[in-house]
Design an enzyme around this catalytic site. Structure first.
Site, PDB file in Angstrom:
ATOM      1  NE  ARG A 126       6.836  -8.916  -5.687  1.00 52.99           N
ATOM      2  CZ  ARG A 126       6.609  -8.797  -6.991  1.00 52.99           C
ATOM      3  NH1 ARG A 126       7.290  -7.937  -7.714  1.00 52.99           N
ATOM      4  NH2 ARG A 126       5.691  -9.560  -7.560  1.00 52.99           N
ATOM      5  N   GLY A 127       8.747  -4.211  -6.504  1.00 57.22           N
ATOM      6  CA  GLY A 127       8.290  -3.129  -7.348  1.00 57.22           C
ATOM      7  C   GLY A 127       6.819  -2.778  -7.246  1.00 57.22           C
ATOM      8  CG  ASP A 129       4.184  -4.817  -2.547  1.00 60.91           C
ATOM      9  OD1 ASP A 129       3.197  -4.998  -3.288  1.00 60.91           O
ATOM     10  OD2 ASP A 129       4.655  -5.690  -1.807  1.00 60.91           O
ATOM     11  CB  THR A 130       7.591   0.146  -2.101  1.00 62.79           C
ATOM     12  OG1 THR A 130       8.732  -0.572  -2.608  1.00 62.79           O
ATOM     13  CG2 THR A 130       6.929  -0.646  -0.985  1.00 62.79           C
ATOM     14  CD  GLU A 193      17.556  -7.892  -5.378  1.00 62.48           C
ATOM     15  OE1 GLU A 193      17.568  -7.611  -6.580  1.00 62.48           O
ATOM     16  OE2 GLU A 193      16.898  -7.262  -4.521  1.00 62.48           O
TER      17      GLU A 193
END
Length: 835
Positions: A126-127, A129-130, A193
């Site tokens: 999740r972009g 977040d991390t 995904e």
């Protein structure tokens, strides 16, 4: 001045031509960046998400159940940026989505075509977040180790439909890594995904390695905590808008399944965790190059052909020998030949590692294994004369293929395959040994000397383990040639030292090569010791335990003790396997090359010239002297006597009835593993002697337990095979922590009571073993009933009641939530159907 003036004018001219295009390009980049920031903000919190449906050009809403062929839901156009990527229908400069060959990024034109061949790892995350923290560190850690990694916000191109590329990347990547964070479950892309990844795991056998970033696996699987709050809030909104509930259920199923997989939890020092994940990925990617029977063996065909030319056309009973130095690949060569010939024989037997198995288990064990392989009859012989007579008479009409691996004494061959007339014509006995003299004494029909690899083959094998490919990368080319020249053509050394250098920087390569230069060419163990020396202390302890005791042991059982000793077996075993210091069979059995086994035992012997001052004892004679002479010390951590025999004889020294007293164990205050000799008795007060004991094996344990103060409160594994004990056994009262029953053993993880001929029932207190994970009762033929309290075991995973007299199972047998294996075959008295 003329040249300067001309240059200035030329630059102006170029600027006039290029600036409009550059401005157009930068404007698009700025728009895309702004769009991503907007998407991150819009999807970062559940309450700020846009509507999941969007009007079509005719004003109608798209179908909420529309999906793509790849399985990605297109019912929602909520944009998901970074990792779980941007909108699949992103518009380029107001036009429709451009084709892959018309994008701004020139590299995009071949993305779809090359995805399948290019990537080894797929990262889903999740972009918001991390992306700029943990995932970025992991991504670059994988790249720096030479691992081709797909990270969709870098790899996917703007202005094209990304779904086919994503599906292809997931399908063709060997390892799939979802990084779960608090808002992972709010992203359509991430969840779709994940569904794809779990489908590939279940259908194609791809590896899914989950990482839980500041969320718990249970919260992910059951949608609890902050992860669950975000997921469920968004799920409620989607359902109100007509989102297909089947898609949501598939996502929940995938979340539950992935939460049960072995993975990593990020909640501390991230740098070390990244290293651990990279090492694990490298280990999985290079498994196919391990020197076991595989399709990637290097340079073996010529050796196989040499032997096959001599033996394949013979109709007589043949004895074939393969000899050579340790680590040369004798066993591997013999296995390949055995496999090629096996379809010509109805009766076959492969007796592995005879040198070690003979010492540990004795000749009767090997003879009974041979008889079972050929005749499918169990435990037929118990004496030397009986064994020789049985094999020589019962095998006469059998055309057999037998592989006797790692024979160190001619007596071993005579006891197992003494004469040609023991077998039918056309039989073949293959023998591997490091001692050519043994083959001459046996009188083999053909002896083949296995030589070292030539330089070209050595380079290929080393490169496969150091880089997982050949030829090596350009910057490592010279160092690779230098390393192989120093190591030589011994496959074991090439494999182990190549694995040591896998994924490492140039500085470590140079340091290792400098160390190798100082080792004399023929000193194989000293070269191998370089890999041992770089291990952390806990990993060294596990390595030495395996070398001394646990070859052919189930790693899960041994891990209970290592975990209780805080040796961190999960990481330790992974590191040892990655470095090719151990191998693990499909049935979880630990394996180690005999050269590495001998290295480990040599390291223990070097601890002190006197056995009493060493950490581990495995030789029966040394153990007997230490115990009987009351010479035990606090240095001793583990005792496992082998059934060694006198040289030149099939007879095994009997150990039944040996009596040990508290005096002999008084100073063994650090003992953590004890294998009592078969049928041995222990008497006296052992206070303070077993306080550290984690694992007790006691074959044929006597029913009269004459021990006081046996306070083994840290015991996690108790094995009492072939012991005639029952629920009234005096020993139960000694394993106490809260009360006098077995229920007091609150730390017990594995309870094995196999082949108990007189055990008729279990005490009800069995239900008090709250940590128990495995209860193995098979072949306890008169056992019945099973106590109802068994349903109170919260952590029970495996229950084996095969070949017992149990008539029924408790109605609530399904209550233990972790129960995943229930074996109940040959329960002939079972009166009712399974609950």
């Amino acid at each position: 001045m003329f040249h300067l003036s001309f240059g200035h004018s030329f630059a102006e001219l170029v600027a006039l031509i290029l600036l409009p295009g550059l401005a157009f390009y930068l404007l698009n980049r700025k728009k895309a960046s702004a769009r991503r920031s907007e998407e991150d903000a819009g999807t970062g919190a559940p309450g700020s998400m846009p509507t999941p449906t969007e009007a079509n050009s005719d004003g109608s809403s798209p179908s909420p159940t529309a999906t793509t062929s790849g399985g990605f839901s297109s019912s929602s156009t909520e944009t998901q940026s970074g990792g779980c990527s941007s909108s699949p229908t992103e518009i380029n400069n107001g036009a429709s989505s451009s084709s892959p060959t018309e994008t701004n990024n020139g590299a995009c034109s071949s993305l779809t075509a090359t995805t399948g061949n290019r990537y080894e790892v797929f990262l889903s995350f999740r972009g918001p977040d991390t992306r700029y923290g943990f995932t970025d560190h992991l991504y670059h850690g994988l790249l720096n180790a030479g691992i081709d990694t797909f990270r969709d916000d870098d790899e996917l191109c703007q202005g094209q439909d990304i779904r086919p590329a994503l599906v292809a990347a997931i399908t063709d990547s060997k390892i799939l890594i979802p990084v779960f964070s608090e808002s992972y479950g709010t992203s359509d892309w991430c969840l779709d995904e994940l569904v794809q990844m779990m489908e590939r795991k279940n259908n194609n056998g791809q590896i899914v390695l989950p990482v839980f970033y500041k969320v718990k696996p249970y919260d992910v699987g059951h949608q609890n905590g902050r992860f669950g709050d975000a997921f469920l809030e968004r799920e409620g909104r989607l359902l109100k808008r007509g989102f297909d509930p089947t898609i949501l259920e598939n996502r929940k199923k995938a979340l539950l399944e992935v939460s049960t997989l072995s993975g990593y939890e990020v909640d501390g020092y991230e740098a070390n965790l990244v290293k651990s994940i990279v090492r694990n990925v490298l280990s999985e990617l290079k498994r196919k190059f391990e020197l076991d029977i595989s399709e990637n063996l290097v340079g073996i065909d010529s050796h196989v052909n040499h032997v096959m030319e001599r033996v394949s056309k013979s109709r007589a009973t043949l004895f074939v020998g393969i000899h050579g130095m340790g680590g040369i690949g004798k066993t591997t060569l013999a296995k390949v030949i055995y496999n090629k010939l096996s379809n010509q024989f109805e009766h076959r037997s492969f007796l592995a590692d005879i040198r070690e198995s003979w010492k540990r288990n004795g000749v009767h064990y090997l003879r009974n294994q041979l008889i079972y392989d050929i005749l499918k009859r169990e435990n037929e012989v118990h004496s030397e004369n009986e064994g020789t007579k049985f094999i020589s008479s019962k095998f006469k009409g059998k055309k057999v293929l037998v592989l006797l691996d790692d024979v160190d004494d001619v007596v071993r061959v005579k006891c197992l395959a003494g004469k040609r007339d023991w077998f039918s014509s056309g039989s073949m006995i293959i023998i591997t040994t490091g001692n050519e003299k043994i083959l001459k004494e046996v009188g083999v029909d053909y002896a083949y000397k296995h030589e070292e690899m030539d330089n070209d083959q050595a380079l290929i094998l080393f490169s496969q383990h150091a880089f997982r490919r050949h030829p090596p990368p350009r910057k490592f080319k010279d160092l690779t040639h230098e390393a192989v020249f120093i190591i030589g053509g011994l496959p074991l050394s090439l494999e182990v030292l190549g694995s040591l250098l896998c994924g490492e920087e140039l500085a470590l390569w140079r340091g290792t090569i400098d160390k190798l230069k100082k080792v004399p060419p023929k000193k194989v163990r000293e070269k191998l010791r370089i890999s041992y020396d770089v291990l952390e202390d806990e990993q060294k302890q596990i390595f030495l335990d395996i070398a001394c005791f646990f070859i052919s042991t189930d790693r899960r059982t041994a891990s209970y003790m290592w975990d209780a000793c805080r040796f961190f077996p999960g990481e330790g075993i992974e590191v040892l396997r990655f470095m090719s210091l151990i191998k693990i069979d499909d049935d979880h059995k630990l394996r180690m090359h005999d050269q590495l086994r001998d290295l480990g035992r040599e390291i223990v012997r070097e601890e002190n010239q006197w056995p009493k001052n060493r950490s581990r004892l495995w030789d029966s004679e040394e153990i007997g002297k230490v115990l009987k002479q009351n010479k035990g010390t606090e240095k001793i951590q583990a005792i496992y006597p082998s059934k060694s025999s006198s040289e030149g004889s099939c007879k095994i020294a009997t150990r039944d009835g040996a009596i040990y007293t508290d005096k002999q164990f008084k100073k063994l205050t650090r003992l953590r593993f004890l294998h009592m000799m078969e049928g041995a008795h222990l008497r006296g007060d052992v206070k303070d002697s077993v306080d550290e004991l984690k694992w007790l094996q006691w074959e044929n344990c006597p029913t009269n337990f004459e021990v006081d103060n046996f306070h083994a409160t840290e015991l996690v594994v108790l094995e009492l095979p072939h012991s005639k004990i029952n629920e009234a056994w005096e020993g139960w009262s000694s394993f106490k922590q809260i009360d006098s029953s077995i229920g007091g053993m609150k730390a017990l993880l594995r309870f094995e009571l196999r082949a108990r001929e007189s055990l008729t029932k279990l005490p009800a207190q069995i239900g008090e073993l709250k940590a128990l994970e495995q209860l193995l009762l098979n072949n306890t033929r008169v056992l019945s009933p099973l106590p109802e309290s068994i349903v109170s075991l919260p952590k029970l995973e495996i229950l084996d009641i095969s070949c017992t007299s149990i008539k029924k199972l408790p109605n609530d047998i399904g209550r233990p939530r972790r129960l995943r294996v229930l074996r109940a075959s040959h329960c002939e008295n079972m009166e009712v159907e399974m609950p």
